[in-house]
Design a protein around this motif. Sequence first.
Motif, PDB file in Angstrom:
ATOM      1  N   LEU A 184      -1.642  53.757  26.741  1.00 28.05           N
ATOM      2  CA  LEU A 184      -1.394  55.228  26.834  1.00 28.05           C
ATOM      3  C   LEU A 184      -2.314  55.846  27.850  1.00 28.05           C
ATOM      4  O   LEU A 184      -1.774  56.770  28.417  1.00 28.05           O
ATOM      5  N   ARG A 185      -3.525  55.584  27.862  1.00 22.24           N
ATOM      6  CA  ARG A 185      -4.438  55.899  28.793  1.00 22.24           C
ATOM      7  C   ARG A 185      -3.942  56.011  30.339  1.00 22.24           C
ATOM      8  O   ARG A 185      -3.962  56.455  31.361  1.00 22.24           O
ATOM      9  N   ARG A 186      -3.379  54.620  30.565  1.00 14.98           N
ATOM     10  CA  ARG A 186      -2.921  54.058  31.713  1.00 14.98           C
ATOM     11  C   ARG A 186      -1.841  54.970  32.297  1.00 14.98           C
ATOM     12  O   ARG A 186      -1.623  55.443  33.236  1.00 14.98           O
ATOM     13  N   ILE A 187      -0.605  55.072  31.238  1.00 16.45           N
ATOM     14  CA  ILE A 187       0.486  55.969  31.645  1.00 16.45           C
ATOM     15  C   ILE A 187      -0.207  57.314  31.940  1.00 16.45           C
ATOM     16  O   ILE A 187       0.560  57.819  32.985  1.00 16.45           O
ATOM     17  N   ARG A 188      -1.201  57.745  31.300  1.00 15.43           N
ATOM     18  CA  ARG A 188      -1.413  59.274  31.586  1.00 15.43           C
ATOM     19  C   ARG A 188      -2.015  59.388  32.984  1.00 15.43           C
ATOM     20  O   ARG A 188      -1.662  60.317  33.751  1.00 15.43           O
ATOM     21  N   SER A 189      -2.860  58.438  33.480  1.00 14.53           N
ATOM     22  CA  SER A 189      -3.668  58.465  34.572  1.00 14.53           C
ATOM     23  C   SER A 189      -2.544  58.255  35.787  1.00 14.53           C
ATOM     24  O   SER A 189      -2.708  58.755  36.837  1.00 14.53           O
ATOM     25  N   GLU A 190      -1.643  57.150  35.574  1.00 10.40           N
ATOM     26  CA  GLU A 190      -0.707  56.708  36.787  1.00 10.40           C
ATOM     27  C   GLU A 190       0.584  57.561  36.966  1.00 10.40           C
ATOM     28  O   GLU A 190       0.773  57.888  37.986  1.00 10.40           O
ATOM     29  N   VAL A 191       1.060  58.182  35.737  1.00  9.66           N
ATOM     30  CA  VAL A 191       2.273  59.216  35.905  1.00  9.66           C
ATOM     31  C   VAL A 191       1.879  60.525  35.269  1.00  9.66           C
ATOM     32  O   VAL A 191       2.983  61.328  35.834  1.00  9.66           O
ATOM     33  N   GLY A 192       0.718  60.756  35.147  1.00 11.21           N
ATOM     34  CA  GLY A 192       0.412  62.326  34.677  1.00 11.21           C
ATOM     35  C   GLY A 192       1.115  62.672  33.441  1.00 11.21           C
ATOM     36  O   GLY A 192       1.464  63.778  33.144  1.00 11.21           O
ATOM     37  N   THR A 193       1.795  61.800  32.660  1.00 10.38           N
ATOM     38  CA  THR A 193       2.409  62.093  31.396  1.00 10.38           C
ATOM     39  C   THR A 193       1.442  62.798  30.237  1.00 10.38           C
ATOM     40  O   THR A 193       0.367  62.615  30.149  1.00 10.38           O
ATOM     41  N   THR A 194       1.886  64.056  29.633  1.00  7.82           N
ATOM     42  CA  THR A 194       1.235  64.526  28.553  1.00  7.82           C
ATOM     43  C   THR A 194       1.388  63.961  27.260  1.00  7.82           C
ATOM     44  O   THR A 194       2.631  63.487  26.909  1.00  7.82           O
ATOM     45  N   ILE A 195       0.329  63.672  26.677  1.00 12.04           N
ATOM     46  CA  ILE A 195       0.458  62.769  25.399  1.00 12.04           C
ATOM     47  C   ILE A 195      -0.318  63.456  24.159  1.00 12.04           C
ATOM     48  O   ILE A 195      -1.442  63.925  24.504  1.00 12.04           O
ATOM     49  N   VAL A 196       0.613  63.513  23.130  1.00  8.98           N
ATOM     50  CA  VAL A 196       0.067  64.170  22.046  1.00  8.98           C
ATOM     51  C   VAL A 196       0.147  63.131  21.042  1.00  8.98           C
ATOM     52  O   VAL A 196       1.076  62.303  20.607  1.00  8.98           O
ATOM     53  N   LEU A 197      -1.093  62.781  20.250  1.00  4.82           N
ATOM     54  CA  LEU A 197      -1.427  61.671  19.482  1.00  4.82           C
ATOM     55  C   LEU A 197      -1.903  62.055  18.318  1.00  4.82           C
ATOM     56  O   LEU A 197      -2.979  62.442  18.051  1.00  4.82           O
ATOM     57  N   VAL A 198      -1.069  61.644  17.242  1.00  6.44           N
ATOM     58  CA  VAL A 198      -1.551  62.034  15.691  1.00  6.44           C
ATOM     59  C   VAL A 198      -2.057  61.103  15.281  1.00  6.44           C
ATOM     60  O   VAL A 198      -1.525  59.676  15.311  1.00  6.44           O
ATOM     61  N   THR A 199      -3.297  60.863  14.403  1.00  6.54           N
ATOM     62  CA  THR A 199      -3.855  59.706  14.135  1.00  6.54           C
ATOM     63  C   THR A 199      -4.801  60.351  12.854  1.00  6.54           C
ATOM     64  O   THR A 199      -5.291  61.483  13.080  1.00  6.54           O
ATOM     65  N   HIS A 200      -5.242  59.479  11.982  1.00  6.79           N
ATOM     66  CA  HIS A 200      -6.345  59.915  10.912  1.00  6.79           C
ATOM     67  C   HIS A 200      -7.609  59.115  11.416  1.00  6.79           C
ATOM     68  O   HIS A 200      -8.647  59.309  10.630  1.00  6.79           O
ATOM     69  N   ASP A 201      -7.562  58.260  12.310  1.00  5.25           N
ATOM     70  CA  ASP A 201      -8.691  57.877  12.780  1.00  5.25           C
ATOM     71  C   ASP A 201      -9.491  58.625  14.038  1.00  5.25           C
ATOM     72  O   ASP A 201      -9.202  58.725  15.086  1.00  5.25           O
ATOM     73  N   ARG A 202     -10.657  58.893  13.693  1.00  2.00           N
ATOM     74  CA  ARG A 202     -11.385  59.808  14.224  1.00  2.00           C
ATOM     75  C   ARG A 202     -11.857  59.051  15.679  1.00  2.00           C
ATOM     76  O   ARG A 202     -11.893  59.615  16.914  1.00  2.00           O
ATOM     77  N   GLU A 203     -12.131  57.737  15.474  1.00  2.00           N
ATOM     78  CA  GLU A 203     -12.645  56.842  16.686  1.00  2.00           C
ATOM     79  C   GLU A 203     -11.654  56.915  17.850  1.00  2.00           C
ATOM     80  O   GLU A 203     -11.833  56.869  18.904  1.00  2.00           O
ATOM     81  N   LEU A 204     -10.230  56.674  17.272  1.00  2.00           N
ATOM     82  CA  LEU A 204      -9.121  56.589  18.104  1.00  2.00           C
ATOM     83  C   LEU A 204      -8.821  58.180  18.965  1.00  2.00           C
ATOM     84  O   LEU A 204      -8.901  58.196  19.968  1.00  2.00           O
ATOM     85  N   ALA A 205      -9.060  58.887  17.947  1.00  2.00           N
ATOM     86  CA  ALA A 205      -9.138  60.530  18.553  1.00  2.00           C
ATOM     87  C   ALA A 205      -9.928  60.935  19.602  1.00  2.00           C
ATOM     88  O   ALA A 205      -9.593  61.556  20.497  1.00  2.00           O
ATOM     89  N   ALA A 206     -11.270  59.977  19.443  1.00  2.00           N
ATOM     90  CA  ALA A 206     -12.306  60.524  20.413  1.00  2.00           C
ATOM     91  C   ALA A 206     -11.723  59.823  21.794  1.00  2.00           C
ATOM     92  O   ALA A 206     -12.618  60.416  22.641  1.00  2.00           O
ATOM     93  N   GLN A 207     -10.857  59.059  21.805  1.00  6.42           N
ATOM     94  CA  GLN A 207     -10.609  58.516  23.159  1.00  6.42           C
ATOM     95  C   GLN A 207      -9.759  59.316  24.047  1.00  6.42           C
ATOM     96  O   GLN A 207      -9.351  59.237  25.023  1.00  6.42           O
ATOM     97  N   THR A 208      -9.186  60.587  23.365  1.00  8.10           N
ATOM     98  CA  THR A 208      -8.528  61.389  24.102  1.00  8.10           C
ATOM     99  C   THR A 208      -9.206  62.594  24.802  1.00  8.10           C
ATOM    100  O   THR A 208     -10.405  62.615  24.427  1.00  8.10           O
ATOM    101  N   ASP A 209      -8.591  63.541  25.394  1.00  8.52           N
ATOM    102  CA  ASP A 209      -9.240  64.537  26.227  1.00  8.52           C
ATOM    103  C   ASP A 209      -9.853  65.835  25.199  1.00  8.52           C
ATOM    104  O   ASP A 209     -10.817  66.211  25.418  1.00  8.52           O
ATOM    105  N   ARG A 210      -9.104  65.674  24.059  1.00 11.42           N
ATOM    106  CA  ARG A 210      -9.389  66.920  23.385  1.00 11.42           C
ATOM    107  C   ARG A 210      -9.008  66.759  21.628  1.00 11.42           C
ATOM    108  O   ARG A 210      -7.978  66.000  21.663  1.00 11.42           O
ATOM    109  N   ILE A 211      -9.403  67.017  20.836  1.00 11.48           N
ATOM    110  CA  ILE A 211      -8.891  66.859  19.393  1.00 11.48           C
ATOM    111  C   ILE A 211      -8.728  68.320  18.668  1.00 11.48           C
ATOM    112  O   ILE A 211      -9.561  69.221  18.904  1.00 11.48           O
TER     113      ILE A 211
END
Length: 222
Positions: A184-211
């Motif tokens: 997912l991060r690769r797609i965002r950096s290479e293509v500029g795709t806007t990604i919205v990720l729903v998760t209950h996992d805070r560690e996973l969410a911490a890998q995004t730009d903003r929570i």
Amino acid sequence: MIHTVDVKKDLPLGRTVIHALRGVTMQINAGEMVGIVGPSGSGKSTLLGIIGGLDTPTSGVVKVDDVDISRMNEDQLTEIRNEKIGFIFQFFNLIPTLTALENVALPIQFARKPNFKPNQRAKELLDMFGLKDRLNHRPSELSGGQQQRVAIARALANNPPILLADEPTGNLDTESGTLVMDALRRIRSEVGTTIVLVTHDRELAAQTDRIITLVDGIIDSH
């Protein structure tokens, strides 16, 4: 890229009404990777479905790429979903009788104005996710992590500007989950795709730009 204003969603349950969303206002910019977190029942998946045009709000405004989709009919929403939004689900939702290649090529074949040759695009995407030796394997012949990467490739088949992921690592072991997040991060950096990720996992969410944290159908600003 995504803008909601005072979005509410009421769900009738027998004689009572569940207020799934109670006034959500937020903005997600183009190219951002945003995590939406919160406890079970907080409205995360409901909000994602409304952003993605799978559901309509009871009230409020939802704009996707500057287009108000709040009051669109099903045909109009289908068009928006096909052209602007890719979906990734927790349970992969791959078609079991089709190969990885056929699963990824399918959305291109259904596109109103296809921009790609289905098989060529599918091969490129599967290769990008390290699956070029799995093109002719059906879902039952793939691991969970491989199935989810096929599902991501399928979501990207028509090169949508927005990718919505609902618990995309929820059924995966840690290693497979890491591979999916890397993809997912690769797609965002290479293509500029806007990604919205729903998760209950805070560690996973911490890998995004903003929570964005939802509690009881509203954004928790604390």
